[in-house]
Design an enzyme around this catalytic site. Structure first.
Site, PDB file in Angstrom:
ATOM      1  N   GLN A   1       9.033  15.948  10.030  1.00 12.36           N
ATOM      2  CA  GLN A   1       7.976  14.997  10.396  1.00 12.36           C
ATOM      3  C   GLN A   1       6.644  15.693  10.588  1.00 12.36           C
ATOM      4  OE1 GLN A   1       9.701  12.201   9.325  1.00 12.36           O
ATOM      5  NE2 GLN A   1       8.062  11.399  10.589  1.00 12.36           N
TER       6      GLN A   1
ATOM      7  N   ASN B   1      -3.026   6.253   6.814  1.00 16.89           N
ATOM      8  CA  ASN B   1      -3.721   6.992   7.870  1.00 16.89           C
ATOM      9  C   ASN B   1      -4.428   6.027   8.828  1.00 16.89           C
ATOM     10  OD1 ASN B   1      -6.063   6.141   6.549  1.00 16.89           O
ATOM     11  ND2 ASN B   1      -6.335   8.077   5.481  1.00 16.89           N
TER      12      ASN B   1
ATOM     13  N   TYR C   1       0.855  -1.196   0.000  1.00 10.18           N
ATOM     14  CA  TYR C   1       0.000   0.000   0.000  1.00 10.18           C
ATOM     15  C   TYR C   1       0.883   1.235   0.000  1.00 10.18           C
ATOM     16  CZ  TYR C   1      -3.460   3.487   0.971  1.00 10.18           C
ATOM     17  OH  TYR C   1      -4.260   4.605   0.851  1.00 10.18           O
TER      18      TYR C   1
ATOM     19  N   HIS D   1       1.763 -39.516  21.828  1.00 15.06           N
ATOM     20  CA  HIS D   1       3.069 -38.925  21.542  1.00 15.06           C
ATOM     21  C   HIS D   1       4.183 -39.902  21.937  1.00 15.06           C
ATOM     22  CE1 HIS D   1       0.928 -35.170  21.012  1.00 15.06           C
ATOM     23  NE2 HIS D   1       2.067 -34.514  20.766  1.00 15.06           N
TER      24      HIS D   1
ATOM     25  N   GLU E   1       9.021   6.179  16.622  1.00 12.10           N
ATOM     26  CA  GLU E   1       9.220   5.605  15.289  1.00 12.10           C
ATOM     27  C   GLU E   1      10.612   5.990  14.773  1.00 12.10           C
ATOM     28  OE1 GLU E   1       7.274   5.938  10.805  1.00 12.10           O
ATOM     29  OE2 GLU E   1       6.934   7.516  12.274  1.00 12.10           O
ATOM     30  N   HIS E   2      10.885   7.280  14.738  1.00 13.29           N
ATOM     31  CA  HIS E   2      12.208   7.802  14.362  1.00 13.29           C
ATOM     32  C   HIS E   2      12.839   8.436  15.585  1.00 13.29           C
ATOM     33  CE1 HIS E   2       9.666   8.252  10.653  1.00 13.29           C
ATOM     34  NE2 HIS E   2      10.712   7.659  10.111  1.00 13.29           N
TER      35      HIS E   2
ATOM     36  N   ASP F   1      14.381   8.254   5.245  1.00 13.22           N
ATOM     37  CA  ASP F   1      13.118   8.281   4.502  1.00 13.22           C
ATOM     38  C   ASP F   1      13.326   7.994   3.019  1.00 13.22           C
ATOM     39  OD1 ASP F   1      11.275   8.656   6.458  1.00 13.22           O
ATOM     40  OD2 ASP F   1      10.882  10.768   6.043  1.00 13.22           O
TER      41      ASP F   1
ATOM     42  N   HIS G   1       4.275  15.821   7.620  1.00 10.57           N
ATOM     43  CA  HIS G   1       3.668  14.591   7.103  1.00 10.57           C
ATOM     44  C   HIS G   1       2.151  14.652   7.171  1.00 10.57           C
ATOM     45  CE1 HIS G   1       6.251  11.435   5.659  1.00 10.57           C
ATOM     46  NE2 HIS G   1       7.151  11.684   6.592  1.00 10.57           N
TER      47      HIS G   1
END
Length: 430
Positions: free
Chosen positions: A255, A209, A124, A415, A322-323, A356, A258
């Site tokens: 960022q 999103n 995606y 078993h 995240e970063h 990025d 974004h």
């Protein structure tokens, strides 16, 4: 961007609270979309394109002619930049190949592990507020290196029903020709269930999103794997007086632009340095084309003054960004103490935007604190690890009693019997 000074541990969660994700409300919207795509296939995708993207789509799949035309519409300088990024990303991801593991753990007992590519993957690519052709590289390159048999790319069309030329050019460059004109939750639904035009896939990759994230999480319940819960983007910059304020501000804004639901965080040791950075943020903000988006993101954002470096690092690990950009005097010590982060950028000359686009690492990373338990996308993300074992006559004689004792103590007679029969057979064979 508000400033908080030396918050206590009990205040951390509130101080660094991310923008609220209205999970229940989003679920109420996403679930019917998923059902309609499952029921009506292509027809539903075209209807949603009209409803959400305000465009009539005749053919959901991008034609070879459209891909060919895109080659001429991309600026030569951008083509060179994409090629350079492609080279670095391929080099770093190709180096992640792990050899087959084969080991005789005891005489006659051999264990193996092999990496097997996931057959059908869906990528995606967001294209709403910005056409993320870089994500085509980040997902398509490792998918190709892994040897996935079928790669489906889905991305939203513009108001004219076209896909951004840079997305088509990049996809073509790495050999992806099955491109679907669909975005949002409906695109995830199409790859989850399959439609007349869109193949059903085994695993879905890519950021998006809150609606895309919710749809991906619903896809998991339908037997389709996902890379991670990747929602709104975020960055935390850990800096002291050894950092250059203008650089720090630029990283925060990179960022913030974004999306309005992005979050940026500054952690530093003095209020004086924080003020310098925030002054730079205000100055640089005015020149941004996405100034309004960045402004709204900054409303979700915070500068935290932490006088003690150990406490600062504990706060960072608790937030799990995240970063994470680390630009402090003793950077090695700080880096070694980080255990929760999607990707780490070290030093004054390592902007987050390098990762990025073109440094070679992957930019599809866990957000919203999921860096505590998820990794970013890598070559391994496109593989399954299958284990194998082979036991010889000598091996079952060596290992058999151990299995029998353990099975008997778990009250699993069948078993135990599976081993006992073999041992008796070998004994009688003599």
């Amino acid at each position: 961007m508000k400033t908080i000074i030396n918050p206590s541990r009990s205040e951390w969660e509130k101080a660094l609270k991310r923008p609220v994700q209205k999970t229940k409300e989003i679920g109420k919207i996403v679930k019917p979309i998923m059902r309609k795509v499952k029921r009506s296939g292509d027809k539903a995708l075209k209807k949603f394109a009209l409803e959400y993207d305000h465009v009539q789509i005749k053919n959901l799949l991008v034609s070879l002619d459209e891909i060919k035309q895109a080659r001429d519409l991309v600026d030569p300088q951008l083509k060179e930049a994409i090629a350079s990024a492609k080279k670095n990303i391929e080099k770093f991801h190709a180096a992640q190949v792990t050899p087959e593991l084969k080991m005789e753990v005891m005489e006659g007992v051999t264990c193996m592990r092999r990496s097997v590519p996931i057959q059908r993957v869906g990528l995606y690519i967001p294209g709403g507020t910005a056409p993320l052709f870089s994500t085509v590289l980040m997902l398509g390159i490792p998918a190709n290196l892994a040897g996935c048999e079928e790669i489906v790319l889905s991305t939203p069309p513009d108001k004219h029903g076209n896909i951004h030329p840079a997305i088509l050019y990049t996809a073509d460059l790495i050999g992806i020709d099955k491109i679907v004109k669909a975005g949002g939750a409906q695109a995830i639904a199409a790859m989850t269930y399959g439609t007349e035009s869109v193949p059903k896939v085994d695993k879905i990759f890519g950021p998006g999103n809150q609606y895309v994230t919710a749809a991906k999480q619903l896809a998991v319940k339908k037997g389709v794997a996902i890379d991670m819960p990747a929602g709104p983007s975020e960055v935390l910059v850990y800096a002291d007086e050894s950092a250059i304020p203008a650089f720090v501000a630029a990283d925060l804004l990179s960022q913030a632009e974004h999306g309005v639901d992005s979050q940026v965080v500054l952690v530093t040791n003095t209020e004086k340095f924080a003020k310098k950075v925030l002054k730079e943020v205000e100055a640089q903000l005015e020149s941004l084309s996405r100034k309004d988006i960045a402004k709204r993101a900054l409303e979700n954002s915070v500068a935290v003054i932490m006088g003690h470096k150990d406490t600062a690092l504990e706060l960072i690990n608790d937030y799990a960004p995240e970063h994470l950009i680390i630009c402090v005097e003793d950077e090695e010590e700080a880096v070694n103490k980080i255990i929760n982060a999607g990707s780490v950028f070290i030093g004054n000359y390592t902007p987050e935007s390098a990762g990025d686009y073109a440094s070679g690492t992957n930019h599809t990373l866990p957000t919203y604190g999921y860096a505590r338990n998820y990794s970013g996308v890598s070559l391994d993300s496109f593989f399954k690890k299958i284990t194998y074992q082979k036991i010889t006559e000598k091996g079952i004689q060596n290992l058999g009693q151990t299995i029998e004792i353990m099975a008997a103590n778990e009250l699993l007679d069948a078993h135990k019997n599976a081993v006992t029969l073999r041992l008796k057979y070998l004994k009688n064979k003599k």
